[in-house]
Design a protein around this motif. Structure first.
Motif, PDB file in Angstrom:
ATOM      1  N   ARG A  23       0.844  -1.200   0.000  1.00  0.00           N
ATOM      2  CA  ARG A  23       0.000   0.000   0.000  1.00  0.00           C
ATOM      3  C   ARG A  23       0.879   1.249   0.000  1.00  0.00           C
ATOM      4  NH1 ARG A  23      -5.489   0.783   1.441  1.00  0.00           N
ATOM      5  NH2 ARG A  23      -5.611  -1.387   2.178  1.00  0.00           N
ATOM      6  N   ILE A  24       1.934   1.251   0.809  1.00  0.00           N
ATOM      7  CA  ILE A  24       2.833   2.403   0.865  1.00  0.00           C
ATOM      8  C   ILE A  24       3.612   2.535  -0.446  1.00  0.00           C
ATOM      9  CG2 ILE A  24       4.927   3.282   1.981  1.00  0.00           C
ATOM     10  CD1 ILE A  24       3.796   2.322   4.624  1.00  0.00           C
ATOM     11  N   ALA A  25       3.991   1.395  -1.037  1.00  0.00           N
ATOM     12  CA  ALA A  25       4.695   1.444  -2.319  1.00  0.00           C
ATOM     13  C   ALA A  25       3.827   2.095  -3.393  1.00  0.00           C
ATOM     14  CB  ALA A  25       5.093   0.031  -2.741  1.00  0.00           C
ATOM     15  N   ARG A  26       2.539   1.771  -3.402  1.00  0.00           N
ATOM     16  CA  ARG A  26       1.634   2.378  -4.382  1.00  0.00           C
ATOM     17  C   ARG A  26       1.456   3.877  -4.109  1.00  0.00           C
ATOM     18  NH1 ARG A  26      -0.697  -1.153  -7.748  1.00  0.00           N
ATOM     19  NH2 ARG A  26      -0.750  -3.357  -7.134  1.00  0.00           N
ATOM     20  N   SER A  35      -4.653   9.680   0.398  1.00  0.00           N
ATOM     21  CA  SER A  35      -5.273  10.046   1.671  1.00  0.00           C
ATOM     22  C   SER A  35      -6.165   8.924   2.185  1.00  0.00           C
ATOM     23  CB  SER A  35      -6.079  11.334   1.509  1.00  0.00           C
ATOM     24  OG  SER A  35      -5.213  12.422   1.232  1.00  0.00           O
ATOM     25  N   LEU A  36      -6.844   8.245   1.296  1.00  0.00           N
ATOM     26  CA  LEU A  36      -7.651   7.086   1.695  1.00  0.00           C
ATOM     27  C   LEU A  36      -6.748   5.967   2.220  1.00  0.00           C
ATOM     28  CD1 LEU A  36     -10.258   7.027  -1.207  1.00  0.00           C
ATOM     29  CD2 LEU A  36     -10.744   7.489   1.203  1.00  0.00           C
ATOM     30  N   ASP A  37      -5.609   5.754   1.556  1.00  0.00           N
ATOM     31  CA  ASP A  37      -4.656   4.746   2.034  1.00  0.00           C
ATOM     32  C   ASP A  37      -4.096   5.131   3.398  1.00  0.00           C
ATOM     33  OD1 ASP A  37      -4.829   2.887   0.008  1.00  0.00           O
ATOM     34  OD2 ASP A  37      -3.250   3.807  -1.207  1.00  0.00           O
ATOM     35  N   ALA A  38      -3.800   6.422   3.578  1.00  0.00           N
ATOM     36  CA  ALA A  38      -3.273   6.868   4.869  1.00  0.00           C
ATOM     37  C   ALA A  38      -4.284   6.620   5.983  1.00  0.00           C
ATOM     38  CB  ALA A  38      -2.909   8.347   4.796  1.00  0.00           C
ATOM     39  N   MET A  39      -5.558   6.857   5.702  1.00  0.00           N
ATOM     40  CA  MET A  39      -6.602   6.584   6.686  1.00  0.00           C
ATOM     41  C   MET A  39      -6.586   5.107   7.075  1.00  0.00           C
ATOM     42  SD  MET A  39      -8.686   9.104   7.674  1.00  0.00           S
ATOM     43  CE  MET A  39     -10.171   8.215   8.083  1.00  0.00           C
ATOM     44  N   GLN A  40      -6.435   4.245   6.099  1.00  0.00           N
ATOM     45  CA  GLN A  40      -6.429   2.807   6.360  1.00  0.00           C
ATOM     46  C   GLN A  40      -5.203   2.408   7.177  1.00  0.00           C
ATOM     47  OE1 GLN A  40      -9.111   1.345   5.246  1.00  0.00           O
ATOM     48  NE2 GLN A  40      -8.701  -0.714   6.036  1.00  0.00           N
ATOM     49  N   LEU A  41      -4.064   2.997   6.868  1.00  0.00           N
ATOM     50  CA  LEU A  41      -2.827   2.658   7.565  1.00  0.00           C
ATOM     51  C   LEU A  41      -2.836   3.142   9.012  1.00  0.00           C
ATOM     52  CD1 LEU A  41      -0.323   3.485   4.682  1.00  0.00           C
ATOM     53  CD2 LEU A  41      -0.816   1.203   5.597  1.00  0.00           C
ATOM     54  N   PHE A  42      -3.477   4.264   9.269  1.00  0.00           N
ATOM     55  CA  PHE A  42      -3.543   4.779  10.633  1.00  0.00           C
ATOM     56  C   PHE A  42      -4.693   4.176  11.432  1.00  0.00           C
ATOM     57  CE2 PHE A  42      -0.372   7.756   9.447  1.00  0.00           C
ATOM     58  CZ  PHE A  42       0.103   8.365  10.604  1.00  0.00           C
ATOM     59  N   GLY A  43      -5.640   3.533  10.734  1.00  0.00           N
ATOM     60  CA  GLY A  43      -6.749   2.904  11.433  1.00  0.00           C
ATOM     61  C   GLY A  43      -7.619   3.916  12.156  1.00  0.00           C
TER      62      GLY A  43
END
Length: 378
Positions: free
Chosen positions: A283-286, A330-338
């Motif tokens: 996810r971070i790579a993308r 930003s959507l990925d960041a939300m998922q990563l931070f839970g």
């Protein structure tokens, strides 16, 4: 092709980043006019309100690419994206057309705009004319030594604190797009009515409002360019805005990516670092791939502007790439931070709210795709 920033560019951007970090250390969103004015003066003191304006007016005299690099540094270091957006819009959609097309009288506004003493708002959008700028209903009729403006703009960024409005009105209803003219309208003229701040889901540091022109007589010296040139002037300003303003979102994504890396390498679940899970790492790579791809497209679009080649397709592709990457990341960041990313205070949920409108302002994604399709021969 040389992808390496020059020593001068690197020094300038590092200086901006350091100065912004010093002056905007607290994660604070300023929404009252007094504190906003202070923040604007602080940013202008760094040179951010006049990056591409002529040096004789207190500007930095920068080209499009250097302006974009500077705004990227601003977006990376300033946690208040609304403030970043407001200053960039003031510079690119207002100061640029005044500089390029204004009379000497209109040009006298530039020094105040570069110093932060004057704040500008771009008044184009109307209830029935958003993407379809050919449907403007605001009119400008010759009246003595000026023009009488009548009409209402539905969404003007910076309006509650603005001192001047760059606005567009119909001077020849029979000429369609070629019947639109552009004006720099001082706020203190009779007939300029600014509504209350509009409630928004994001970019709270950039106040917006409706603006009505009620029999406002604008002196002829505030006409930008010739009558009927408003459409071309607007397109010119949008080339600068779509090219340079979105560099600020590259900076936001850069900061966001670093925050996600720190979060996933520092937090452990099931006895392992989060970054050790392939789903997290990929996810971070993308996120990084989207950021770097968008950055290259934007840099190229700005380089073309500097070469005098305002490439509609290049600018549209860069705008789409940056805005869609900003939302997806930003959507990925939300998922990563839970759950902690959903809470106020981390800045993650605010980043998402600030990024969502990027696919709408400065021309929707759908309009950009139409431009790309048309230039491709469809």
């Amino acid at each position: 092709m040389d992808f390496e920033p020059s020593p001068i560019q690197r020094k300038r951007c590092n200086g901006i980043a350091e100065a912004v970090a010093e002056r905007f250390t607290a994660h604070e969103t300023r929404t009252d006019p007094k504190s906003l004015r202070v923040a604007w003066k602080d940013a202008a003191g760094i040179g951010l309100a006049g990056l591409c304006l002529p040096e004789e007016h207190g500007g930095g005299g920068l080209g499009a690419l250097d302006t974009a690099l500077s705004l990227e540094a601003f977006g990376r270091s300033c946690p208040d994206m609304g403030l970043v957006f407001g200053i960039a819009a003031h510079l690119l959609s207002c100061a640029v057309p005044i500089q390029e097309f204004g009379t000497d009288e209109a040009g006298r506004l530039l020094a105040g705009m570069a110093s932060g003493d004057l704040i500008a708002g771009n008044a184009m959008t109307e209830d029935e004319a958003g993407s379809d700028v050919g449907r403007l209903r605001t009119t400008a009729v010759r009246s003595g030594e000026g023009y009488r403006l009548d009409g209402e703009k539905s969404f003007v960024s910076n309006a509650p604190v603005a001192d001047v409005f760059v606005t567009y009105a119909v001077t020849d209803p029979s000429a369609g797009f070629l019947g639109i003219s552009a004006f720099a309208v001082p706020r203190d003229l009779d007939g300029v009515v600014v509504g209350p701040p509009l409630p928004k889901m994001g970019l709270h540091g950039c106040l917006a409002a409706r603006v009505r022109f009620d029999g406002c007589v604008v002196p002829a010296q505030y006409l930008l360019g010739a009558e009927g040139r408003g459409g071309a002037i607007f397109q010119h300003s949008m080339a600068w805005e779509r090219g340079c303003l979105f560099a600020a979102y590259l900076g936001l994504m850069d900061r966001q990516l670093a925050e996600c890396v720190a979060r996933t390498t520092g937090r452990r679940q099931f006895g392992r670092r989060l970054a050790g899970f392939q789903a997290v790492a990929h996810r971070i790579a993308r996120m990084r791939q989207r950021l770097e791809s968008a950055r290259l497209l934007l840099y190229r679009a700005c380089w073309l502007l500097d070469q005098g080649r305002s490439d509609v397709t290049a600018i549209a592709m860069a705008k789409v790439a940056v805005s869609e990457a900003a939302v997806a990341n930003s959507l990925d960041a939300m998922q990563l931070f839970g759950s902690s990313g959903y809470l106020a205070g981390t800045g993650i949920e605010e980043q998402l709210r600030d990024c969502l409108p990027t696919t709408v302002f400065s021309g929707t994604t759908e309009i950009q795709l139409e431009l790309i399709a048309r230039e491709t021969g469809l």
